[in-house]
Motif scaffolding. Structure first.
Motif, PDB file in Angstrom:
ATOM      1  N   ALA A  55      -5.594  -2.841  -3.126  1.00 37.92           N
ATOM      2  CA  ALA A  55      -6.514  -3.467  -2.173  1.00 37.92           C
ATOM      3  C   ALA A  55      -7.241  -4.634  -2.832  1.00 37.92           C
ATOM      4  CB  ALA A  55      -7.514  -2.434  -1.655  1.00 37.92           C
ATOM      5  N   GLY A  56      -7.657  -4.442  -4.069  1.00 38.55           N
ATOM      6  CA  GLY A  56      -8.339  -5.517  -4.787  1.00 38.55           C
ATOM      7  C   GLY A  56      -7.438  -6.713  -5.026  1.00 38.55           C
TER       8      GLY A  56
ATOM      9  N   GLU B 137      -7.336  -8.637  -1.776  1.00 35.67           N
ATOM     10  CA  GLU B 137      -8.614  -9.317  -1.539  1.00 35.67           C
ATOM     11  C   GLU B 137      -8.716 -10.588  -2.384  1.00 35.67           C
ATOM     12  OE1 GLU B 137     -11.462  -6.310  -2.412  1.00 35.67           O
ATOM     13  OE2 GLU B 137     -11.063  -5.176  -0.566  1.00 35.67           O
TER      14      GLU B 137
ATOM     15  N   GLU C  38      -5.629   3.395  -4.801  1.00 30.01           N
ATOM     16  CA  GLU C  38      -5.504   2.438  -3.705  1.00 30.01           C
ATOM     17  C   GLU C  38      -6.363   1.196  -3.920  1.00 30.01           C
ATOM     18  OE1 GLU C  38      -6.021   2.166   1.166  1.00 30.01           O
ATOM     19  OE2 GLU C  38      -6.275   4.079   0.140  1.00 30.01           O
ATOM     20  N   ARG C  39      -7.501   1.368  -4.591  1.00 29.89           N
ATOM     21  CA  ARG C  39      -8.396   0.230  -4.784  1.00 29.89           C
ATOM     22  C   ARG C  39      -7.742  -0.872  -5.615  1.00 29.89           C
ATOM     23  NH1 ARG C  39     -10.434   0.808  -9.978  1.00 29.89           N
ATOM     24  NH2 ARG C  39     -10.199   2.893 -10.882  1.00 29.89           N
ATOM     25  N   ARG C  40      -6.757  -0.514  -6.441  1.00 33.53           N
ATOM     26  CA  ARG C  40      -6.092  -1.529  -7.264  1.00 33.53           C
ATOM     27  C   ARG C  40      -5.319  -2.511  -6.391  1.00 33.53           C
ATOM     28  NH1 ARG C  40      -7.888  -1.484 -12.654  1.00 33.53           N
ATOM     29  NH2 ARG C  40      -7.888   0.648 -13.471  1.00 33.53           N
TER      30      ARG C  40
ATOM     31  N   HIS D  25       0.842  -1.204   0.000  1.00 33.84           N
ATOM     32  CA  HIS D  25       0.000   0.000   0.000  1.00 33.84           C
ATOM     33  C   HIS D  25       0.878   1.255   0.000  1.00 33.84           C
ATOM     34  CE1 HIS D  25      -4.232  -1.239   0.364  1.00 33.84           C
ATOM     35  NE2 HIS D  25      -3.773  -2.298   0.991  1.00 33.84           N
TER      36      HIS D  25
END
Length: 203
Positions: free
Chosen positions: A179-180, A183, A175-177, A91
């Motif tokens: 984080a995904g 996940e 950030e969603r990249r 991150h």
């Protein structure tokens, strides 16, 4: 003392300018004249600090490596598991790639063949990821049958790939990249009891 401070500022200005020019134009096409103009210093001042373009590129990569060393230091602590340190570091890396042109340029230069064997920022990152996943295995935080080296290859490929793709689309640094990615990867990487405490997070 004043001269020393001025020299430090000039050197930093040249490194920042070189990083920006290398990121925009590429290492090979870029010129020292363009870099000195971007830094607002004379050609003579540039050559006082750096013998040639290769030396300047190495200084950019060294500065980026220092940032990475600090990044991984901040991501680990006595109370942080190796797996969580890895998640947090990725991150932070994506945030650095978004905000710090020197780090972006450092990763680009690490893959630049014209620099030869001296280029190694990606190798530094890869070595830390591999070491951290081996620590995670020793802590019992990898699922049975998961190879630390195979997992490290996936993490390095994705993080370095994000930097490359961001050259054409900055949204890859959202950030969603990352984080995904976690996940998707974590359920196959870690046992169920570890997932409760090793969720993707930034900071």
């Amino acid at each position: 003392m004043v001269k020393q401070e001025r020299a430090v500022r000039t050197r930093k200005s040249l490194i920042d300018a070189a990083a920006a020019v290398f990121a925009e134009e590429g290492y090979v096409p870029s010129s020292l004249a363009t870099i000195s103009k971007r830094a607002g210093v004379s050609s003579g001042a540039l050559h006082f600090h750096f013998e040639n373009k290769k030396a300047l590129a190495q200084a950019v990569e060294e500065a980026a490596t220092d940032v990475i060393h600090e990044l991984v230091r901040l991501s680990g602590s006595a109370s942080t598991s190796a797996l969580q340190a890895l998640v947090d570091a990725t991150h932070r890396l994506v945030a650095c790639l978004s905000d710090d042109i020197v780090v972006r340029a450092g990763f680009d230069l690490s893959a630049e063949r014209a620099l030869g064997a001296d280029a190694g920022l990606v190798q530094t990152w890869q070595a830390w990821v591999e070491e951290t996943l081996h620590r995670a295995e020793a802590e019992g935080h990898l699922a049975p049958g998961v190879s630390p080296d195979v997992a490290a290859a996936a993490v390095v490929a994705v993080t370095v790939g994000i930097e490359v793709l961001a050259g054409g689309d900055p949204q890859w640094l959202a950030e969603r990249r990352i984080a995904g990615f976690w996940e998707l990867l974590l359920p196959g990487l870690a046992p169920e009891h570890v997932l409760v405490s090793a969720l993707p997070r930034s900071g």
